[in-house]
Design a protein around this motif. Structure first.
Motif, short mmCIF file in Angstrom:
data_model
loop_
_atom_site.label_atom_id
_atom_site.label_comp_id
_atom_site.label_asym_id
_atom_site.label_seq_id
_atom_site.Cartn_x
_atom_site.Cartn_y
_atom_site.Cartn_z
N ALA A 123 0.82 -1.21 0.00
CA ALA A 123 0.00 0.00 0.00
C ALA A 123 0.85 1.26 0.00
O ALA A 123 0.58 2.22 -0.73
CB ALA A 123 -0.93 -0.01 1.20
N MET A 124 1.90 1.27 0.81
CA MET A 124 2.75 2.45 0.88
C MET A 124 3.60 2.60 -0.38
O MET A 124 3.80 3.72 -0.88
CB MET A 124 3.63 2.38 2.12
N ALA A 125 4.07 1.48 -0.91
CA ALA A 125 4.89 1.53 -2.13
C ALA A 125 4.12 2.12 -3.29
O ALA A 125 4.69 2.79 -4.16
CB ALA A 125 5.39 0.14 -2.48
N ALA A 126 2.80 1.89 -3.31
CA ALA A 126 1.97 2.44 -4.39
C ALA A 126 2.04 3.96 -4.43
O ALA A 126 1.83 4.58 -5.48
CB ALA A 126 0.53 1.98 -4.22
N TYR A 127 2.35 4.57 -3.30
CA TYR A 127 2.38 6.03 -3.22
C TYR A 127 3.80 6.55 -2.98
O TYR A 127 4.00 7.67 -2.51
CB TYR A 127 1.43 6.50 -2.11
N GLY A 128 4.79 5.71 -3.35
CA GLY A 128 6.17 6.14 -3.32
C GLY A 128 6.82 6.10 -1.95
O GLY A 128 7.86 6.74 -1.73
N LEU A 129 6.24 5.35 -1.02
CA LEU A 129 6.77 5.27 0.34
C LEU A 129 7.33 3.88 0.62
O LEU A 129 6.79 2.88 0.13
CB LEU A 129 5.68 5.59 1.36
N ASP A 130 8.39 3.83 1.41
CA ASP A 130 9.02 2.55 1.76
C ASP A 130 8.73 2.26 3.23
O ASP A 130 9.28 2.91 4.13
CB ASP A 130 10.52 2.64 1.51
N SER A 131 7.88 1.27 3.48
CA SER A 131 7.48 0.96 4.86
C SER A 131 8.66 0.51 5.71
O SER A 131 8.64 0.66 6.93
CB SER A 131 6.39 -0.11 4.87
N THR A 132 9.69 -0.04 5.07
CA THR A 132 10.83 -0.52 5.85
C THR A 132 11.71 0.64 6.33
O THR A 132 12.56 0.46 7.20
CB THR A 132 11.69 -1.48 5.01
N GLN A 133 11.52 1.81 5.75
CA GLN A 133 12.30 2.98 6.14
C GLN A 133 11.52 3.95 7.02
O GLN A 133 12.03 4.99 7.41
CB GLN A 133 12.78 3.73 4.88
N GLU A 134 10.26 3.60 7.30
CA GLU A 134 9.40 4.46 8.11
C GLU A 134 9.09 3.76 9.43
O GLU A 134 8.78 2.56 9.45
CB GLU A 134 8.09 4.76 7.37
N SER A 135 9.10 4.49 10.51
CA SER A 135 8.77 3.88 11.80
C SER A 135 7.27 3.64 11.87
O SER A 135 6.46 4.36 11.27
CB SER A 135 9.18 4.81 12.94
#
Length: 815
Positions: A173-185
């Motif tokens: 879900a986050m990758a779809a919007y350009g976000l990396d869940s492994t890099q976000e707390s």
């Protein structure tokens, strides 16, 4: 170095892919681009021959590169053409000149000779190439697997906790919007989600406002649990928009010819302005809004007097005797029920449901039968009423894969009266379960007059009807209920391909043994073959087609009838289904049968099936194009360097518009014939063969023979071509001296070893090519001190050299 057979096989088993590699070579790409961009500007023989770059490209394409210097000779060939049997080209022994003159037929077509009609040839070739390119991209399999997992599980997510509790879904879900869940707390992600986007000062909005980073705002807007709660993941933003965004973020250029077009400018206008409408007068006063709103409910505002529309809206629907309710056709009642100013006043258009519903229905309105069905099916409160309305009856039957033209009212009445509760009812007794599915939907036996007013029945029927627009889905729905065992499914390649594709599997890449073992193992046992695989695509497929558990009833379950079709449609729309051969064949046949009938831009825009096929062929994603945008490209043409298509860096649009150049050629745009693409195709094949010959002349010989063989009708033609004759002698183990034997004896021997008709049989030809490449390798080992030089074989072959008679003809021209 690879041996001759291996080198040849690597190229020959996928010629299109091999040619694609050639096309991408910088020199070839530049020369081809120059050729395609300029050949259509050539109006005379002199212009053509005097443009050395164009002329040499064309000559090479027809194997005449060695003759490019003989310009006076070639001008005579072209100016006399091939219509007259006694023309210069026709009298030459070497028939390549006649073929060249036919392609660049200035004698017959004058200044239109080089205007190529790509819509007839290039589009279908590109379509097939695109299907290969689509699924051949790096990362395709991973995106397909992750998307399958997302579609399978996202519906079970009802809260922020649920989403945060599934790392795989959250990552997607986050990758779809350009976000990396492994890099976000986790704390930061939760803070963003809990803040929502309604408040301008929410964390996600503040990040967008102060740093210009809108990624979190977009993510939270889609997964807006603060506003939508448990219904969040049922929204299109989550079910459809997020997977689309994920595919794009992954860098894949995947698309589907079956996908829906992007929202139009009218969609955007409606969304932006409907909230400002506070009265009936406001709505009627904006013709664009009114037209859009009425069209969504199957009505045409252009044919309705404003006075009538006002009377309908003012009357509302609360009173059974209101103008809208008095009409037998309930489309007006549906429209007024949505835009119910009589009841809700100025708050009527502020409802999010009104906007979403109208947008959804407007998208469906491309098929007017959808709106008619929705509006009127509730009025069919009995079997008689349904059978008495042919339009409703036809729609309902076709939605469930049944052909109305082949069904009698009496038979359907018996089915409807029998219902489906009794195992011995007429519908249940049939092996073909389409009837039982239809009766279960229109179940008057159980629900009486309320059978057709059930929302679930209406939505399912409309969904089925839309999905059946895809011929593969229509075939699946029509035939899957006949499958009662693993053997039945394995026996129908088309059904198996569809079923596996819906779950991210490519049947063409799986052995029958593997598929059968997976299905036989089921999914009940944690140690079954499907469950033991890390990739859960097989487990999902087997869970749906779980013959091990459900036996012959497997394919009548919703997991098969509904879920599989829904998954296939969704994955296809995302471009994550490899188009099956049957689909490509059917769509290409439809395209070829109908493209020549198009006489205007309006015709092309009106046939969505043709339009999507053409867009896909040029690598243009229909889901990203609005009707207005497509029309602007077509109307701009390509003659003007500043036209919309020409101004784009991406030349896909220029190719598309060139193929459908109504702007320049009007109603003849799709029927014109030219020399462009066939010449390019020949050039690519010629280049492929030459490049192969640089590494191994035996491969060049083999490719040349393979290309020419299907058109050979007798062995005298073979003996007239040094290269072809060399292949025959090598394959048959004959010495070079055999070429000096009596010609008739040579022909007789060739025929006894390989009947000439075998050259038209692909399997027999391939076996012969294997024999040639093996014999060639024995005589000319690839290992050792480099590739042996056998260029003498091409000293004077028809395709590559110059006939002695041709040289004499040139000499006579100088006298």
């Amino acid at each position: 170095m690879l041996n001759t057979f291996t080198s040849y096989s690597l190229i020959a088993r996928d010629i299109d892919k091999s040619i694609s590699r050639v096309q991408k070579e910088p020199t070839v790409s530049r020369d081809t681009a120059y050729y395609l961009n300029n050949i259509g500007k050539v109006k005379t023989v002199d212009e053509f021959v005097d443009n050395d770059r164009l002329f040499r490209y064309a000559m090479k394409a027809y194997g005449l590169e060695d003759m490019a210097y003989a310009k006076a000779f070639m001008k005579k060939v072209l100016k006399e053409g091939v219509t007259d049997p006694n023309s210069f080209a026709n009298k030459l022994t070497d028939k390549r000149y006649a073929e060249f003159a036919k392609a660049f037929n200035f004698a017959k077509y004058g200044d239109n000779a080089t205007t190529y009609n790509a819509s007839q040839v290039e589009v279908t070739q590109n379509f097939v190439l695109q299907t290969i390119m689509n699924s051949g991209q790096s990362g395709y399999a991973y995106v397909e697997e992750e998307t399958s997992n997302y579609l399978d599980n996202i519906a079970s997510v009802k809260s922020i906790d649920d989403l945060m509790g599934d790392p795989r879904l959250l990552k997607y879900a986050m990758a779809a919007y350009g976000l990396d869940s492994t890099q976000e707390s986790a704390a930061r992600v939760r803070e963003m989600l809990e803040g929502g986007v309604s408040d301008p000062n929410s964390p996600a909005n503040k990040l967008a406002a102060h740093l210009g980073d809108e990624r979190y705002a977009n993510f939270v807007s889609a997964f807006n649990f603060v506003e939508y709660g448990e219904q969040t993941t049922a929204r299109e933003a989550v079910r459809t928009d997020t997977p689309k965004a994920y595919v794009q973020e992954a860098g894949l250029s995947v698309l589907s010819p079956m996908a829906q077009a992007a929202p139009s400018a009218d969609d955007a206008y409606f969304q932006a302005n409907i909230g400002q409408v506070k009265t009936i007068g406001n709505l009627i006063g904006d013709s664009r809004l009114l037209t859009y709103a009425m069209a969504a409910f199957g009505l045409d505002a252009r044919t309705e007097p404003p006075e009538k529309v006002r009377a309908m809206l003012e009357g509302g629907v609360s009173d059974p005797n209101s103008p809208a309710n008095q009409l037998a056709d309930k489309r007006y009642a549906n429209f007024v029920s949505a835009f119910n100013f009589a009841e809700y006043g100025t708050a009527t258009t502020s409802s999010a449901d009104l906007v979403d519903t109208t947008l959804k229905l407007h998208a469906e309105s491309t098929d007017p039968e959808n709106a008619y069905f929705r509006a009127n099916i509730g009025s069919a409160t009995s079997i008689n009423a349904l059978l008495g309305n042919q339009r409703l009856f036809d729609y309902a039957l076709s939605a469930y894969g049944l052909d109305p033209s082949k069904e009698t009212p009496e038979r359907i009445r018996a089915m409807l009266e029998g219902g489906v509760s009794d195992p011995n009812s007429p519908a249940n007794q049939l092996a073909d379960k389409r009837y039982a599915n239809f009766i279960a939907a229109f179940n008057f036996a159980d629900y009486g007059p309320g059978a057709t007013s059930r929302p679930e029945m209406v939505e399912r029927t409309v969904t089925y009807h839309k999905e059946n627009a895809n011929p593969e889905t229509a075939y699946f729905r029509a035939n899957i209920a006949k499958v009662q065992s693993i053997g039945d499914l394995m026996a129908d390649k088309r059904l198996l391909t569809y079923a596996m594709a819906a779950y991210g599997l490519d049947a063409s890449n799986e052995s029958a043994t593997t598929v059968r073992s997976m299905l036989e193992g089921g999914v009940s046992d944690p140690n079954s073959p499907a469950n033991k695989l890390a990739d859960k695509s097989y487990a999902r497929f087997v869970a749906a087609f779980d013959f091990a558990t459900y036996g012959q009833d497997t394919t009548t379950r919703p997991e098969v009838l509904d879920a599989t079709s829904a998954r296939y449609t969704k994955m296809t729309d995302l471009g994550l289904v490899k188009l099956p051969e049957a689909y490509v064949k059917d769509e290409t046949a439809y395209y070829k049968a109908n493209v020549g009938k198009l006489t205007s831009i309006d015709d092309l825009m009106a046939d969505r099936r043709l339009l999507n096929y053409a867009l896909y062929a040029y690598g243009i994603d229909p889901t990203k194009q609005t009707p207005e945008g497509i029309r602007a490209m077509l109307e701009g043409g390509v003659s003007d360097p500043d036209s919309p298509a020409n101004k784009l860096t991406d030349k896909s649009w220029a190719g598309f518009v060139t193929a459908f150049n109504f702007a320049e050629y009007g109603e003849t745009a799709t029927t014109r014939v030219s020399a462009g693409q066939p010449t390019v195709d020949k050039y690519m094949r010629q280049t492929l063969e030459e490049e192969a010959g640089d590494q191994n002349e035996g491969v060049r010989l083999a490719l040349y023979f393979q290309r020419k063989a299907p058109d050979i009708t007798n062995y005298y033609e073979v003996l007239a071509d040094t290269a072809l004759a060399t292949v025959m002698r090598t394959a048959l183990g004959l010495p070079d001296s055999f070429s000096s034997a009596d010609i008739d004896k040579q022909v007789k021997l060739f025929e006894s070893k390989l009947p000439v008709e075998d050259l038209q049989d692909p399997k027999k030809l391939e076996k012969f090519m294997q024999r040639f490449t093996t014999m060639y390798e024995l005589n000319n080992p690839s290992s050792g001190s480099g590739t042996p030089s056998v260029s003498v074989l091409f000293a004077q072959p028809t395709e590559y050299g110059v006939y002695t008679s041709t040289l004499l003809a040139i000499q006579s021209m100088r006298r």
